[in-house]
Design an enzyme around this catalytic site. Structure first.
Site, PDB file in Angstrom:
ATOM      1  CG  ASP A 225      -9.107 -16.211   5.098  1.00 54.78           C
ATOM      2  OD1 ASP A 225      -8.094 -16.924   5.196  1.00 54.78           O
ATOM      3  OD2 ASP A 225      -9.971 -16.125   5.992  1.00 54.78           O
TER       4      ASP A 225
ATOM      5  CE  LYS B 110      -4.152   1.845   0.163  1.00 55.48           C
ATOM      6  NZ  LYS B 110      -5.224   1.647  -0.853  1.00 55.48           N
TER       7      LYS B 110
ATOM      8  CG  ASP C 186      -4.800 -13.059   8.051  1.00 60.22           C
ATOM      9  OD1 ASP C 186      -4.965 -14.287   7.996  1.00 60.22           O
ATOM     10  OD2 ASP C 186      -5.539 -12.288   8.691  1.00 60.22           O
TER      11      ASP C 186
HETATM   12  C1  IPM Z   1      -3.963 -17.511   9.586  1.00 56.40           C
HETATM   13  C2  IPM Z   1      -4.932 -17.221  10.706  1.00 56.40           C
HETATM   14  C3  IPM Z   1      -4.188 -16.627  11.901  1.00 56.40           C
HETATM   15  C4  IPM Z   1      -3.432 -15.396  11.433  1.00 56.40           C
HETATM   16  C5  IPM Z   1      -5.147 -16.297  13.086  1.00 56.40           C
HETATM   17  C6  IPM Z   1      -5.808 -17.549  13.617  1.00 56.40           C
HETATM   18  C7  IPM Z   1      -4.506 -15.528  14.184  1.00 56.40           C
HETATM   19  O1  IPM Z   1      -5.945 -16.381  10.278  1.00 56.40           O
HETATM   20  O2  IPM Z   1      -2.990 -18.259   9.808  1.00 56.40           O
HETATM   21  O3  IPM Z   1      -4.176 -17.011   8.489  1.00 56.40           O
HETATM   22  O4  IPM Z   1      -4.024 -14.326  11.294  1.00 56.40           O
HETATM   23  O5  IPM Z   1      -2.219 -15.510  11.196  1.00 56.40           O
HETATM   24 MG    MG Z   2      -5.929 -16.024   8.192  1.00 59.77          MG
END
Ligand code: IPM
Ligand code: MG
Length: 335
Positions: free
Chosen positions: A224, A164, A220
């Site tokens: 997802d 960013k 992170d």
């Molecule tokens: C991941 C998970 C962890 C992170 C959480 C559970 C703290 O979301 O490994 O992606 O944010 O690292």
């Molecule tokens: Mg995560």
């Protein structure tokens, strides 16, 4: 060879049990031991990462973690997540490789894992203001960027550095270092994307990515997004690697409190993480490939509820073990 299993919280224990079976079936000579982390450890020892657990990990050749977390975000002296952060940090596994494959999608996110916003100073001032800080030293940025370049060079030769830089100082450093290091990797094509654009592009055209390298928090979130496009968290595995010492192998994460204890969690991410452990952690690529192949064949016919089927966690794990046995018998017959 010694592998430490850390089942952790929620569905962690259920999926690690199947991952342990798969490991025993594909590499029976590997010794395993199980240790507490997260909530279970807090209940037993008062800390999320007991000293004995950490010592076992440090002496091992690789660590397989299920998941940690309570789904409760109130402040407490010891959060289950802190155990995992402490472990990542103690093993200095700064490069978290998260591969995503599905149809035309074939990309890897390299997430910086032991710095950035997760590990910066945080606190509360006298007036009630709460703060988190994001900090990076140039060498911390360089070492993970180099992992990204090296991985891209072994794949399709394209590295996307995500930041960013229009807002954050750490991102400007990140972009500057990526551009400087690119000179050492003339065979890799580097481009830069702002993280918001990267999120959009991931959804619109995920097949356009090869390797993405980025800061801890950005990685992170983007992982997802990528998981949602490639079968969900139930199938997303990861390898966290440092320069020396054992790696940490874990599903991209989730304790899934909504389905914990029912025996229906998808163990694929955990078993895939075993394949990554065999490949990156124990340097046993042949067994890694056998396990991946067995898992692919099983997943084609047997599905847990997250994939639209009604197989249980154990049914899927048992099927992988059976497929490994069938492969071994076939190899003997072919020989
Ligand atoms: C991941 C998970 C962890 C992170 C959480 C559970 C703290 O979301 O490994 O992606 O944010 O690292
Ligand atoms: Mg995560």
């Amino acid at each position: 060879m010694k592998v430490v299993l850390l089942p952790g919280d929620g569905i962690g224990a259920e999926v690690v049990a199947e991952a342990g079976k798969a490991l025993a079936a594909v590499a029976p000579d590997v010794e395993t031991s199980e240790h507490p982390i997260g909530l279970e450890a807090i209940a037993r020892d008062g800390e999320a990462l007991p000293a004995a657990t950490l010592a076992a990990c440090e002496e091992s050749d690789g660590v397989l973690l299920g998941a940690v977390g309570a789904g409760d975000y109130s402040w407490s002296a010891s959060n289950p997540e802190d155990g995992m952060f402490a472990l990542r940090r103690a093993l200095d596994v700064y490069a978290n490789l998260r591969p995503f494959r599905a149809g035309a999608i074939d990309l890897v996110i390299v997430r910086e894992l032991v710095g950035g916003l997760y590990f910066g100073e945080r606190g509360t001032r006298a007036d009630g203001t709460v703060f988190d800080t994001c900090e990076y030293r140039p060498d911390e940025v360089d070492r993970v960027l180099r992992r990204g370049f090296e991985l891209a060079r072994r794949r399709r030769g394209r590295l996307t550095s995500v930041d960013k830089a229009n807002v954050l100082a750490t991102s400007r450093l990140w972009r500057e270092r990526a551009t400087a290091l690119a000179a050492d990797y003339p065979d890799v094509e580097l481009d830069h994307l702002l993280v918001d654009t990267a999120a959009m592009r991931l959804v619109e055209a995920p097949e356009s990515f090869d390797v993405i390298v980025t800061e801890n928090t950005f990685g992170d979130i983007l992982s997802d997004v990528a998981a949602a496009l490639a079968g969900g968290l139930g199938v997303a595995a990861s390898a966290s690697l440092g320069d020396a010492g054992p790696g940490l192998f874990e599903p991209v994460h989730g304790t899934a409190p909504d389905i914990a204890g029912r025996g229906v969690a998808n163990p694929t991410a955990a078993i895939r993480s075993v394949a990554m452990l065999l490949e990156h952690g124990l340097d046993r690529p042949a067994e890694a490939a056998r396990l991946d192949a067995a898992l692919n064949r099983v997943a084609a016919g047997l599905r847990t509820p997250d994939q639209g089927g009604n197989a249980t966690t154990a049914e899927l794990g048992d099927a992988v073990v059976a497929a490994l046995g069938a492969d071994a018998r076939q190899e003997l017959a072919d020989a």
